[in-house]
Design a protein around this motif. Structure first.
Motif, short mmCIF file in Angstrom:
data_model
loop_
_atom_site.label_atom_id
_atom_site.label_comp_id
_atom_site.label_asym_id
_atom_site.label_seq_id
_atom_site.Cartn_x
_atom_site.Cartn_y
_atom_site.Cartn_z
N UNK A 24 17.25 -0.91 13.30
CA UNK A 24 16.42 0.22 12.92
C UNK A 24 16.15 0.20 11.42
N UNK A 25 17.18 -0.09 10.64
CA UNK A 25 17.03 -0.14 9.18
C UNK A 25 16.07 -1.27 8.78
N UNK A 26 16.21 -2.42 9.43
CA UNK A 26 15.31 -3.55 9.14
C UNK A 26 13.87 -3.17 9.43
N UNK A 27 13.64 -2.50 10.55
CA UNK A 27 12.27 -2.09 10.90
C UNK A 27 11.71 -1.14 9.85
N UNK A 28 12.53 -0.20 9.37
CA UNK A 28 12.07 0.72 8.32
C UNK A 28 11.75 -0.03 7.03
N UNK A 29 12.61 -0.98 6.67
CA UNK A 29 12.38 -1.74 5.45
C UNK A 29 11.14 -2.62 5.56
N UNK A 30 10.91 -3.20 6.74
CA UNK A 30 9.70 -4.01 6.93
C UNK A 30 8.45 -3.15 6.80
N UNK A 31 8.48 -1.94 7.35
CA UNK A 31 7.33 -1.04 7.24
C UNK A 31 7.11 -0.64 5.79
N UNK A 32 8.18 -0.34 5.08
CA UNK A 32 8.06 0.01 3.66
C UNK A 32 7.52 -1.16 2.86
N UNK A 33 7.99 -2.35 3.16
CA UNK A 33 7.53 -3.54 2.47
C UNK A 33 6.03 -3.76 2.70
N UNK A 34 5.58 -3.59 3.94
CA UNK A 34 4.16 -3.76 4.25
C UNK A 34 3.32 -2.74 3.50
N UNK A 35 3.81 -1.51 3.43
CA UNK A 35 3.07 -0.47 2.71
C UNK A 35 2.98 -0.80 1.22
N UNK A 36 4.08 -1.25 0.64
CA UNK A 36 4.07 -1.59 -0.79
C UNK A 36 3.15 -2.78 -1.06
N UNK A 37 3.15 -3.76 -0.18
CA UNK A 37 2.24 -4.90 -0.34
C UNK A 37 0.79 -4.45 -0.29
N UNK A 38 0.48 -3.55 0.63
CA UNK A 38 -0.89 -3.04 0.75
C UNK A 38 -1.28 -2.30 -0.52
N UNK A 39 -0.37 -1.51 -1.06
CA UNK A 39 -0.66 -0.78 -2.30
C UNK A 39 -0.87 -1.74 -3.47
N UNK A 40 -0.07 -2.79 -3.52
CA UNK A 40 -0.24 -3.79 -4.58
C UNK A 40 -1.59 -4.49 -4.45
#
Length: 48
Positions: A24-40
């Motif tokens: 569950x934590x990995x899934x949350x971190x992957x979603x956060x990572x994708x969001x940050x990449x999109x913002x960058x």
């Protein structure tokens, strides 16, 4: 260290629960990572 069958089952159940929460934590971190990449990508100048 020798474990009784009951202790082995308890250890296995603990490991399964740890894996469940880790996934569950990995899934949350992957979603956060994708969001940050999109913002960058959105903030990067065109033609990079």
């Amino acid at each position: 260290m020798e474990l009784t069958p009951e202790q082995l089952v308890a250890e296995f159940q603990d490991a399964v629960m740890e894996l469940y929460f880790a996934r569950k934590r990995i899934a949350l971190l992957e979603a956060e990572n994708a969001e940050l990449k999109a913002r960058l990508d959105a903030a990067a100048p065109a033609g990079g």
